[in-house]
Design a protein around this motif. Sequence first.
Motif, short mmCIF file in Angstrom:
data_model
loop_
_atom_site.label_atom_id
_atom_site.label_comp_id
_atom_site.label_asym_id
_atom_site.label_seq_id
_atom_site.Cartn_x
_atom_site.Cartn_y
_atom_site.Cartn_z
N MET A 1 12.93 -1.83 -12.40
CA MET A 1 11.88 -1.02 -11.79
C MET A 1 11.49 -1.65 -10.45
O MET A 1 11.15 -2.84 -10.39
N LYS A 2 11.54 -0.87 -9.37
CA LYS A 2 11.21 -1.38 -8.04
C LYS A 2 9.69 -1.45 -7.86
O LYS A 2 8.95 -0.58 -8.32
N ARG A 3 9.27 -2.49 -7.13
CA ARG A 3 7.84 -2.69 -6.86
C ARG A 3 7.55 -2.36 -5.40
O ARG A 3 8.23 -2.86 -4.49
N ILE A 4 6.53 -1.54 -5.18
CA ILE A 4 6.18 -1.07 -3.85
C ILE A 4 4.73 -1.44 -3.55
O ILE A 4 3.84 -1.25 -4.39
N TRP A 5 4.51 -1.95 -2.35
CA TRP A 5 3.16 -2.35 -1.95
C TRP A 5 2.71 -1.60 -0.70
O TRP A 5 3.42 -1.58 0.31
N PHE A 6 1.53 -0.99 -0.78
CA PHE A 6 0.82 -0.42 0.37
C PHE A 6 -0.31 -1.39 0.72
O PHE A 6 -1.18 -1.64 -0.12
N ASN A 7 -0.32 -1.92 1.95
CA ASN A 7 -1.47 -2.72 2.35
C ASN A 7 -2.61 -1.78 2.75
O ASN A 7 -2.63 -0.62 2.32
N ARG A 8 -3.55 -2.23 3.55
CA ARG A 8 -4.72 -1.40 3.86
C ARG A 8 -4.30 -0.08 4.51
O ARG A 8 -3.81 -0.04 5.63
N TRP A 9 -4.51 1.00 3.78
CA TRP A 9 -4.10 2.33 4.22
C TRP A 9 -5.30 3.26 4.28
O TRP A 9 -6.42 2.91 3.90
#
Length: 350
Positions: A1-9
């Motif tokens: 399972m791939k891990r995705i990160w959104f910083n301050r959006w």
Amino acid sequence: MKRIWFNRWFSVAYHYMNMIRNNPYGERFELYGTHPNIQHMSLQACDHAETEPVLEGFEYVEFCLSFCKRHRIDVFIPRLKMLEIAKYVDLFDQIGTKVMLCRDTELMENLMEKDLFYESVRGKQIVEIPEYYVVNTAVAFKEAYESLTSKGLKVCFKPTNAEGGMGFRIIVEEQNRLEELYGWVNLNITFEQAYEAFSSQETFEDIMVMELLEGNEYSIDCLASADGELQAAIPRRKEAGRLYLLEDVPELLEISRRFAAEYRIPYVYNIQVKYNNGIPKLLEINPRMSGGLYITCLSGVNIPYLAVKAVLGEAVAIPVPQLGITASYVEQPIVLMTSEAAQPELEKSI
């Protein structure tokens, strides 16, 4: 399972996370988000949320690197500090994190400063640019205003490095202040009011004084491969109120193709144009997912998910967008947390 990160959006990242999660192939992802406000709307779609520190320069890049290492992030989708991150993107490569941004730092700098990008576009036969002047004194502001109005143009101004509509104002000949107190808040200001404000300082941050574009406004959401090959371009016209029209406009699609061929921006970006006297003129390009992209995705093209696949180097068929769609949006209440005192009552109601 791939891990995705959104910083301050922005808050709309809530939609983009859910679009990635609810992809048409049922592919599973683990979504991470950070923001200085742990209750921010963008974090409500995350599997894991953390408070983001307020840092500047390379200190912020170090935080991002540490976060990616600690959580073994596969894909990092930045919005805050994109230019700083682009300058050190090789460091993310070294730890196995792929970053969804344009690696061309010179181009990124131009995109952040609208006047620099306008000059890079000038003469390339891609799209018309508005008439404008960059000023930082009240005297220069007055000269720019008089030059534009002498050509019969209406005038507006905005900071050269503002995001979205921040700092945008329309210069009008006169205002009825009492009427405006009872009406909607607007962006109008008289020349005298603006000149008085600018005269309060010897110099101020650069602003663009430019012709006011009064025709239809379009955002063209673009999807591209890692090397900038255009895969989809979907024009979204802003209508009255909250209405948007996903429209097939060959002229705008051709502008998108010319931009892609010249600048090779990867993954996701947004071209904003506005018409004046029947001519589409450039407003700006945002090298990221736009605030209204979730409306564009009603075309059947799940751009956030497809962009993730492009970052990962995984090929996926790009569907033909359905256009001619009129769309809008409504607020939806979401419970962020429930206090312990309210918990028993909640259980009873269930």
